[in-house]
Each structure stands twice: as C-alpha cells, then as structure tokens.
Scaffold this active site. Structure first.
Site, PDB file in Angstrom:
ATOM      1  N   ASP A   1      -9.594  -3.483  -5.787  1.00  0.00           N
ATOM      2  CA  ASP A   1      -9.485  -4.396  -4.646  1.00  0.00           C
ATOM      3  C   ASP A   1     -10.292  -3.930  -3.432  1.00  0.00           C
ATOM      4  O   ASP A   1      -9.938  -4.217  -2.300  1.00  0.00           O
ATOM      5  CB  ASP A   1      -8.012  -4.581  -4.259  1.00  0.00           C
ATOM      6  CG  ASP A   1      -7.349  -3.283  -3.807  1.00  0.00           C
ATOM      7  OD1 ASP A   1      -8.035  -2.243  -3.726  1.00  0.00           O
ATOM      8  OD2 ASP A   1      -6.140  -3.302  -3.516  1.00  0.00           O
TER       9      ASP A   1
ATOM     10  N   SER B   1       0.828  -1.206   0.000  1.00  0.00           N
ATOM     11  CA  SER B   1       0.000   0.000   0.000  1.00  0.00           C
ATOM     12  C   SER B   1       0.868   1.263   0.000  1.00  0.00           C
ATOM     13  O   SER B   1       1.713   1.424  -0.873  1.00  0.00           O
ATOM     14  CB  SER B   1      -0.961  -0.029   1.186  1.00  0.00           C
ATOM     15  OG  SER B   1      -1.953   0.960   1.068  1.00  0.00           O
TER      16      SER B   1
ATOM     17  N   HIS C   1       2.313   0.390 -25.275  1.00  0.00           N
ATOM     18  CA  HIS C   1       2.617   1.217 -24.106  1.00  0.00           C
ATOM     19  C   HIS C   1       1.525   2.263 -23.893  1.00  0.00           C
ATOM     20  O   HIS C   1       1.076   2.905 -24.837  1.00  0.00           O
ATOM     21  CB  HIS C   1       3.966   1.912 -24.283  1.00  0.00           C
ATOM     22  CG  HIS C   1       4.361   2.732 -23.090  1.00  0.00           C
ATOM     23  ND1 HIS C   1       4.801   2.161 -21.911  1.00  0.00           N
ATOM     24  CD2 HIS C   1       4.367   4.075 -22.877  1.00  0.00           C
ATOM     25  CE1 HIS C   1       5.068   3.117 -21.039  1.00  0.00           C
ATOM     26  NE2 HIS C   1       4.813   4.285 -21.595  1.00  0.00           N
TER      27      HIS C   1
END
Length: 633
Positions: free
Chosen positions: A461, A195, A505
């Site tokens: 998440d 994190s 990219h």
C-alpha cells in the site's frame, strides 16, 4: 438523505457508529454472538503512528522568536512553531534514547478525546493536509451516530509498549475504557485500529492475558469486544522503519533528514515497526509467568524453524538492508553477513528481516554509527526482554469472535535499500544509494533495473509491503469464499465469486479472476466455518494508500453495509452480499449528462434544493432508497 433512510438510521443510531468506524457485526444465527440491543455497542478507535496530537506540559522560553511553548500548546503538530522555533520544538519532541524520559527543558503528553485524532494541525490550510479521522467521523454523524458511542484512545506514539504502561498506565486505562463502555451503553465494543494502533492492540491482548485470571480471559474478551477491525496493520513490520533508523524520514515536514533521524531514533516506538521474520518466535511468556520463569530474562527463548535457514530473505521479497562499510576494519559479526568482498573495496553486507529484528545489523555497524549502541539497547531492553512478550514475533489470530483485516494493495511499495557512507558527520553519515520496490510480479530498483528476489503477484500500500499486510490471510481456514467486486457503485455484472477455495495454512491465497482495465476492485476473502462461533475476513482494496485508507469512502460504505446486514434478524448468511452496490448517500448520486437525468434512477432522483449550484447537487436519494438496503441481508 432520504426520509426513510434517516428514520431507519435513527433507530439504529449507535450501531452505525461501530460498524461505520469499526466495521461489521455479528452473525445473528450463531449462538455465541451478541444478541442484545445493537444500539448498545461502542466503538473504540486506536490511531496509528504519529496520528495523535501531543501537547506541551512545560513552560519553554524560545529565544529569537515571539513564539514560546506553554502548557497545553500544540507540539505535534504545530507547523508554525516548527518553522519559527525548530530548536524549541525539537526539545519538546525528543526523548532520551536510553530511558525514554523527556528533554530536561520540555515535556509533551498526548491529547485526549476525538479532537486529538481528527486533525493534527487544525487550520484553513494545514487542517485538510493533516486530517486523519475527520472524514470518518463525518460519516458517523451523517448516519445519525450518537456522540458518546465513539471513544478515541490516543496514546504517546513515541513510546515502546512497556513505557506506555510504565509511564501512562495506558493498558490499564484501555481496559477501564472497555469496561466503562460496557457499563455506559450496556453492550460490547468494536475495535478499529489503524497501522501501529494494531501493534498497540495486540500488546494489550497479551498484557490482558497476564492481568486477569486465565480462565476469565476469553470470557472478558467475549463480554467486552464484539469485533476487531485491523486496518493497514504492519503484521510483520514495515521496511520504512529501518529506513527511518538509518537515514530519517521527514513525512513532508520542513525538517532535515538528519533531524528526522535524531527524533526517530530517540523514539523507541520506531523499533516496534521493525521488519521481522515469520519463521522466528519467542517463548510463551504466558506460561513462564506461572512456572517461575518470568524473572529469568537472560534465558528467554527466541528460536527460528528450519525454513528460516533453508529459504532466502526470511520469507520477504529480498534482503531489506544492503550496506557498504569500509573493508579496512570488518567486525566478526559483519564477516558472517558478507555477500562480496574485494581487496581495497568497500564490503557489501546484506541483512534479512531476522537479522534486523535480532540486532545483527546494529552489531555489524557498531564501529561506524554512534546510534547502533543506542538502538541495540532499546531493542534488547524494550523488546527482546519485554515482560509481556516479544512484539517482534509473528501474529496469531486474536481470540475475538469477529476479526476483519483490511488493507490497500497494488501500489508500488519499498521493500529494500542500499546504503553507503555519505562522508558527512553523524546523523547524516549514511546515504541511500538505491531503493528496491515491489511491483506486480517483479522487483525493480529506483533506476528501473530488475532485481532478483521472491516477487509476489500483489504489492503493498506504498508504506507496508504486501508480505506484511497479508499475513492475516493465515487466520483464514482451509475453505474460503472469495468475492471480487468493483469499488464504485455497480449493478453486479462485474462481480466474480469463487466458493470454497482451497487455502493451505502458511501459503497465500490469491483471487485468480480477470479484472477490467482501469477499474479498481475490492476483494473479499471470507471464512466463517473453520473456527466454530468465529468469523474471519480479509478485504483488499485496490490502489488504496496506507495513510488515506481511513478516509476511503469505499471502505466506509462496506462497513456500513456490513452493519446493516448484521442488524437484520432475518439475515441468511454470515457476510453481506456483494452482488450489487447502489448509492447510500445523497453525495453518491450524480448527474448523467449522456442520458440527461440522474444516474442510478432506481436509487436517485432530481430534487432541487435552494443553494444547489450544479445538476449533480440536485440528484438525491429517493425516499424509498432505504428499502433498497434490504437486498444486502
């Protein structure tokens, strides 16, 4: 654990630690890779936001309660004192929003050592609820890792990067930690950051670039850092940070949102996690230091490319903040951000990630929120005018040999908010009227209404949006090998592989493979060819929560297998094969009631030990299971 496996893990005692706690290793056939004794590697853990214990460094008498604060008393996190002496606890936590100094009556400092990051609030009840790295360390011990092979580098997560160095000399100490580990064990370190710990490590790399001679910078990195594992990294920030700034996030603690907001806005580190645009960059501070421009802070360059103004939302799925303010007095800055206005009705202002990071939001609500001036002060002094670099700019691949970016995905995640005046006094003057979530292929509000925007095929998440987590895919080259495998143990029948997938990219790369229902997968994006002598990999773990990922057995298993693969002199490939996954520990074996025997007979056998209370406990690894690991090289 089988006897053979124990003997092998003992032989590579310290390696396991660093691949277990930090992941993979080096490819043996690359001449630029580390070729020494892998037992000499060290593991460095950099915890995330609020993941380090803070202890009191003052004597504070708390009235109306027998619980006072004395030196070395736990402050973060002591729920007993939080419940019984919340005012005292608040004084020991809060900082001055302008100069980041402690409260006059109490100060707190980060604890040290591994105990500072394992359980934030030890105890029979609170311990399991506040566990961070404890399970990770249990894996290390189970695989025979030596104690001095793991080094935790806790820090005061309330401070901005400049204050970390100014007050605690944190980055000087971190540099000495790497150098001490090299002298102590004889080999480089593997960095495992979670994190906000990734933001800390990124700042360290930029600080180090200015600290040592330019020609020695890459040499120092190659000598001291073998691999970097970025887990749950908010590479473009997290929208929860701005939510905390305007309304407060309690994280389940027994405090009001107003109190949580006061604390959060006193911590300059909250802005470190602010969302920002991928299209806006700052000047190259590295070169200004050598051209005499370092002192000219007023002339720092912060510019955005054409894409920022041609596309919507700064590249994010939607506007992050939508806020209603009274229309009777609208500032000039606010007028520039109006999306709609009707006479006599509140004015709805919408703000993109760029307008959060450059302070436009805080300028627009200056007249309505007393915190705005304080936040603008922190933003300019501690981030825009940072003497090293502006952290609110997009990441480039760190110049480290082996980089692994790991994060959870496919969970409903907040990406935007609607705020309105609550009618209450500060700090409760704003209320969240709606929340925008990213789901698979769409954006929905809290009430279930579909919202227009740039919805992606994958979600984040639960804490960090996918847009931010997956930025590290830009570190991959034009040709990428993709492997999608079930997270549980499997025989290889449900593994999908795509070799040399085209990757442009700046654009995402997605595994377009069919998934079995109700099966959680892990998807590997691996590139070892685009940068000579360097490896880059991205791992996406289905349904893995941001805060729990460091406790994920699947992640720890993959790190161990990557380590096992890398220490083998005969390894033919850069990365470990994913074709098959069998049990690695006794705990992975279980009883198959349908077949009336232990599952995975190739690996496990029934072997009763005194104290077993059910059949599954008596299923253990076969003594020959260690040899099965050879399949992973």
């Amino acid at each position: 654990m089988g006897a053979n496996l124990k003997s092998i893990t003992a032989s590579f005692t310290v390696i396991a630690v660093f691949f277990l706690i930090c992941g993979g290793g080096a490819a043996v056939e690359d001449e630029t890779e580390f070729h020494g004794d892998y037992s000499k590697l060290s593991g460095i853990i950099i915890p995330g936001f609020a993941s380090t214990q803070l202890r009191a460094w003052s004597i504070l008498d708390c009235p109306y309660t027998p619980l006072d604060f004395n030196p070395l008393d736990l402050v973060w996190l002591d729920t007993t004192k939080l419940l019984s002496a919340v005012n005292c606890w608040y004084k020991c936590m809060v900082l001055d929003p302008y100069n980041q100094t402690d409260h006059p009556e109490c100060k707190s400092r980060p604890d040290s050592g591994l105990s500072a990051i394992t359980e934030l609030d030890p105890g029979y009840i609170t311990g399991p609820l506040s566990t961070v790295w404890k399970e990770w360390l249990k894996w290390c011990v189970e695989f025979g890792i030596e104690a001095n092979a793991i080094v935790a580098v806790p820090y005061d997560w309330r401070l901005s990067p400049t204050k970390l160095e100014e007050r605690d000399l944190y980055f000087h100490k971190l540099k000495l930690t790497f150098e001490t580990a090299l002298k102590l064990r004889g080999g480089p370190s593997i960095v495992f950051a979670h994190s906000m710990g990734n933001n800390v490590f990124r700042y360290f790399l930029e600080w180090l670039r200015l600290e040592i001679a330019p020609k020695h910078y890459l040499e120092w990195l190659d000598q001291h850092i073998h691999a970097y594992f970025a887990v749950g990294a908010p590479l473009l920030g997290s929208v929860e940070a701005i939510k905390s700034t305007l309304s407060g996030v309690t994280f389940g603690l027994p405090v009001s949102e107003g109190t949580a907001r006061l604390l959060s806005n006193s911590f300059a580190s909250s802005l470190w996690l602010m969302p920002f645009s991928k299209n806006c960059i700052g000047d190259n501070t590295f070169w200004t230091h050598f051209s005499g421009g370092a002192a000219k802070k007023d002339k720092r360059v912060y510019h955005c490319n054409d894409e920022e103004y041609q596309s919507k939302y700064s590249g994010w799925p939607t506007n992050i903040i939508n806020i209603e303010i009274p229309s009777t007095s609208v500032t000039e800055t606010a007028l520039a951000n109006m999306t709609s206005m009707e006479c006599g009705l509140p004015t709805l202002l919408s703000f993109t990630a760029r307008e959060l990071a450059d302070g436009t939001l805080f300028k627009a609500i200056e007249d309505y929120d007393p915190d705005s001036k304080r936040m603008l002060h922190q933003l300019k002094k501690l981030y825009h005018d940072d003497p090293v670099f502006n952290p609110l700019t997009p990441w480039e691949r760190p110049p480290i040999k082996n980089v692994f970016c790991i994060y959870g995905a496919h969970l409903k995640t907040e990406v935007g908010y609607y705020f309105a005046p609550s009618g209450k006094p500060y700090p409760d003057n704003w209320i969240i009227t709606d929340v925008i979530y990213e789901t698979e292929g769409s954006l929905v509000s809290r009430s279930g209404t579909v919202v227009d925007g740039n919805a992606g095929p994958i979600t984040g998440d639960e804490t960090v949006p996918y847009h931010s987590l997956s930025w590290c895919k830009n570190w991959l080259g034009p040709k990428v090998n993709i492997t999608m495998a079930p997270q549980p143990e499997h025989d290889g029948s449900d593994v999908h592989v795509e070799l040399n997938a085209e990757h442009e990219h700046g654009s995402d790369i997605i595994a377009n493979m069919t998934k079995a229902p109700r099966v959680k997968y892990i998807t590997f994006y691996e590139d070892s060819e685009s940068i000579p002598g360097k490896r880059t990999a991205v791992w996406e773990l289905d349904k893995t929560n941001h805060r729990n990922i460091v406790r994920s057995p699947v992640l720890m298993r993959e790190l161990w297998l990557q380590m096992w693969h890398d220490i083998q002199p005969g390894a033919k490939s850069k990365f470990v094969t994913k074709a098959k996954r069998g049990p690695l520990r006794d705990a992975d074996c279980y009883w198959d009631y349908g077949k009336a025997c232990c599952a995975w007979q190739e690996y496990c056998e029934y072997r009763y030990s005194f104290g077993d209370v059910h059949l599954g406990q008596s299923c253990r690894l076969r003594n020959t299971s260690a040899n099965m690991l050879l399949q992973y090289i």
